[in-house]
Design a protein around this motif. Structure first.
Motif, PDB file in Angstrom:
ATOM      1  N   THR A 205       0.818  -1.211   0.000  1.00  0.00           N
ATOM      2  CA  THR A 205       0.000   0.000   0.000  1.00  0.00           C
ATOM      3  C   THR A 205       0.854   1.265   0.000  1.00  0.00           C
ATOM      4  O   THR A 205       0.392   2.333  -0.401  1.00  0.00           O
ATOM      5  CB  THR A 205      -0.935   0.035   1.229  1.00  0.00           C
ATOM      6  N   LYS A 206       2.103   1.146   0.410  1.00  0.00           N
ATOM      7  CA  LYS A 206       3.023   2.282   0.398  1.00  0.00           C
ATOM      8  C   LYS A 206       4.029   2.197  -0.752  1.00  0.00           C
ATOM      9  O   LYS A 206       4.510   3.217  -1.239  1.00  0.00           O
ATOM     10  CB  LYS A 206       3.774   2.363   1.731  1.00  0.00           C
ATOM     11  N   GLN A 207       4.345   0.994  -1.199  1.00  0.00           N
ATOM     12  CA  GLN A 207       5.380   0.827  -2.221  1.00  0.00           C
ATOM     13  C   GLN A 207       4.837   0.969  -3.641  1.00  0.00           C
ATOM     14  O   GLN A 207       5.552   1.375  -4.552  1.00  0.00           O
ATOM     15  CB  GLN A 207       6.047  -0.542  -2.054  1.00  0.00           C
ATOM     16  N   HIS A 208       3.603   0.580  -3.872  1.00  0.00           N
ATOM     17  CA  HIS A 208       2.942   0.724  -5.181  1.00  0.00           C
ATOM     18  C   HIS A 208       3.708   0.028  -6.310  1.00  0.00           C
ATOM     19  O   HIS A 208       3.767   0.528  -7.431  1.00  0.00           O
ATOM     20  CB  HIS A 208       2.759   2.207  -5.531  1.00  0.00           C
ATOM     21  N   GLU A 209       4.302  -1.119  -6.023  1.00  0.00           N
ATOM     22  CA  GLU A 209       5.031  -1.836  -7.062  1.00  0.00           C
ATOM     23  C   GLU A 209       4.153  -2.863  -7.789  1.00  0.00           C
ATOM     24  O   GLU A 209       4.452  -3.258  -8.900  1.00  0.00           O
ATOM     25  CB  GLU A 209       6.248  -2.554  -6.464  1.00  0.00           C
ATOM     26  N   LEU A 210       3.068  -3.295  -7.148  1.00  0.00           N
ATOM     27  CA  LEU A 210       2.216  -4.294  -7.788  1.00  0.00           C
ATOM     28  C   LEU A 210       1.311  -3.608  -8.806  1.00  0.00           C
ATOM     29  O   LEU A 210       0.504  -2.755  -8.452  1.00  0.00           O
ATOM     30  CB  LEU A 210       1.372  -5.036  -6.753  1.00  0.00           C
ATOM     31  N   PRO A 211       1.413  -3.986 -10.083  1.00  0.00           N
ATOM     32  CA  PRO A 211       0.569  -3.372 -11.108  1.00  0.00           C
ATOM     33  C   PRO A 211      -0.805  -4.049 -11.165  1.00  0.00           C
ATOM     34  O   PRO A 211      -1.090  -4.958 -10.381  1.00  0.00           O
ATOM     35  CB  PRO A 211       1.358  -3.660 -12.388  1.00  0.00           C
ATOM     36  N   ASN A 212      -1.655  -3.596 -12.072  1.00  0.00           N
ATOM     37  CA  ASN A 212      -2.902  -4.316 -12.333  1.00  0.00           C
ATOM     38  C   ASN A 212      -2.548  -5.735 -12.754  1.00  0.00           C
ATOM     39  O   ASN A 212      -1.959  -5.943 -13.812  1.00  0.00           O
ATOM     40  CB  ASN A 212      -3.690  -3.637 -13.451  1.00  0.00           C
ATOM     41  N   LEU A 213      -2.901  -6.706 -11.936  1.00  0.00           N
ATOM     42  CA  LEU A 213      -2.465  -8.079 -12.180  1.00  0.00           C
ATOM     43  C   LEU A 213      -3.653  -8.962 -12.524  1.00  0.00           C
ATOM     44  O   LEU A 213      -4.647  -8.999 -11.789  1.00  0.00           O
ATOM     45  CB  LEU A 213      -1.755  -8.632 -10.948  1.00  0.00           C
ATOM     46  N   CYS A 214      -3.514  -9.665 -13.641  1.00  0.00           N
ATOM     47  CA  CYS A 214      -4.523 -10.638 -14.059  1.00  0.00           C
ATOM     48  C   CYS A 214      -3.900 -12.024 -14.062  1.00  0.00           C
ATOM     49  O   CYS A 214      -2.786 -12.205 -14.579  1.00  0.00           O
ATOM     50  CB  CYS A 214      -5.063 -10.295 -15.445  1.00  0.00           C
ATOM     51  N   ILE A 215      -4.602 -12.983 -13.487  1.00  0.00           N
ATOM     52  CA  ILE A 215      -4.159 -14.378 -13.504  1.00  0.00           C
ATOM     53  C   ILE A 215      -5.228 -15.189 -14.213  1.00  0.00           C
ATOM     54  O   ILE A 215      -6.386 -15.218 -13.788  1.00  0.00           O
ATOM     55  CB  ILE A 215      -3.948 -14.912 -12.077  1.00  0.00           C
ATOM     56  N   GLU A 216      -4.859 -15.824 -15.302  1.00  0.00           N
ATOM     57  CA  GLU A 216      -5.813 -16.667 -16.020  1.00  0.00           C
ATOM     58  C   GLU A 216      -5.056 -17.679 -16.879  1.00  0.00           C
ATOM     59  O   GLU A 216      -3.997 -17.381 -17.435  1.00  0.00           O
ATOM     60  CB  GLU A 216      -6.750 -15.844 -16.905  1.00  0.00           C
ATOM     61  N   ALA A 217      -5.611 -18.866 -16.952  1.00  0.00           N
ATOM     62  CA  ALA A 217      -5.104 -19.914 -17.844  1.00  0.00           C
ATOM     63  C   ALA A 217      -3.595 -20.139 -17.710  1.00  0.00           C
ATOM     64  O   ALA A 217      -2.882 -20.293 -18.714  1.00  0.00           O
ATOM     65  CB  ALA A 217      -5.461 -19.591 -19.301  1.00  0.00           C
ATOM     66  N   GLY A 218      -3.082 -20.142 -16.489  1.00  0.00           N
ATOM     67  CA  GLY A 218      -1.672 -20.462 -16.276  1.00  0.00           C
ATOM     68  C   GLY A 218      -0.707 -19.331 -16.515  1.00  0.00           C
ATOM     69  O   GLY A 218       0.503 -19.559 -16.660  1.00  0.00           O
ATOM     70  N   VAL A 219      -1.194 -18.089 -16.568  1.00  0.00           N
ATOM     71  CA  VAL A 219      -0.314 -16.929 -16.750  1.00  0.00           C
ATOM     72  C   VAL A 219      -0.744 -15.808 -15.805  1.00  0.00           C
ATOM     73  O   VAL A 219      -1.932 -15.479 -15.727  1.00  0.00           O
ATOM     74  CB  VAL A 219      -0.356 -16.392 -18.203  1.00  0.00           C
TER      75      VAL A 219
END
Length: 256
Positions: A205-219
């Motif tokens: 919440t402070k680092q903001h390194e995680l982007p919009n992340l989608c997980i689907e079909a093994g990726v």
């Protein structure tokens, strides 16, 4: 006098044609030089992380290309269609292993109309191969909920299923103010957000390194505006891998 006028006109036309051809040749030469420099830069970066560069003409498509097309934000309306000077294409792909995880980073480009002609817009996609995890989208929200609309859009692989279902996930209170998540199965998604994951996300919440992340079909993948920038790429790769590493059974041994 008429002959002299016609001769002068022909000379002027010839001069203008030669001038335009010279400008075109110089622009083309400059682009070729820039492409060679870009290819060399990415090759050096790929070698520094023990990976390989796949350039245009080979398989530069991301693993998730069938789920989200290149430069997807530049489609959908007449205004955007009129603003495109060319179609989108994947130019480069970097393949490497990071802490035992298989990673592919691709760069796409599109020529857009501008007030001075055209300019090139770039997009980077970071992908990490995973086991067959629950379909999930998670985004860090700012300013009262930005990003939740993206998370609420059903992934293509879920939409193509026999019984497509896409639901908002109730996250733990400690992170619910900062993240929004949707999933195809609420029970499986709840298992994904274990204690370690929640604690890690709380730090984000402070680092903001995680982007919009989608997980689907093994990726597990994210799409970011701009070209591949080495230092920026590795921060995003490490953020995704750090998150996935906290989920038991999420690692996949072989590439997609």
């Amino acid at each position: 006098m008429t002959d002299s006028y016609e001769l002068n006109l022909l000379l002027l036309v010839a001069f203008l044609a030669a001038f335009v051809a010279l400008i075109y040749a110089l622009v083309r030469r400059g682009r070729k030089k820039a492409e060679r420099a870009r290819r060399a830069e990415l090759s050096e970066f790929a070698a520094s992380i023990g990976g390989t560069l796949v350039d245009e003409g080979d398989d530069t498509r991301p693993w998730s290309a069938d789920f989200e097309r290149a430069m997807d934000d530049e489609y959908g309306t007449l205004v955007k269609w009129l603003g495109r000077a060319s179609g989108a294409k994947f130019d480069y792909a970097l393949d490497f292993s990071r802490n035992g995880w298989q990673v592919r980073v691709t760069e796409a480009s599109m020529e857009l109309v501008s007030s001075v002609g055209t300019n090139t817009s770039y997009e980077m996609r970071v992908e990490v191969a995973t086991a067959d995890l629950v379909a999930l989208k998670i985004t860090q929200v700012r300013g009262g909920g930005l990003g939740s609309r993206w998370a609420g859009e059903m992934p293509v692989s879920v939409e193509r299923g026999d019984h497509p279902l896409w639901m908002p996930l109730r996250l733990p209170l400690s992170i619910s103010h900062a993240f929004v998540a949707y999933a195809s199965d609420l029970s499986e998604a709840a298992d994904f957000f274990n204690v370690d994951v929640v604690e890690w996300l709380l730090k984000q919440t402070k680092q903001h390194e995680l982007p919009n992340l989608c997980i689907e079909a093994g990726v597990a993948y994210c799409v970011v505006d701009g070209p591949i920038l080495p230092q920026f790429v590795m921060r995003k790769v490490d953020a995704i891998i750090d998150l996935l590493s906290l989920v038991p059974g999420s690692q996949r041994d072989v590439a997609v």
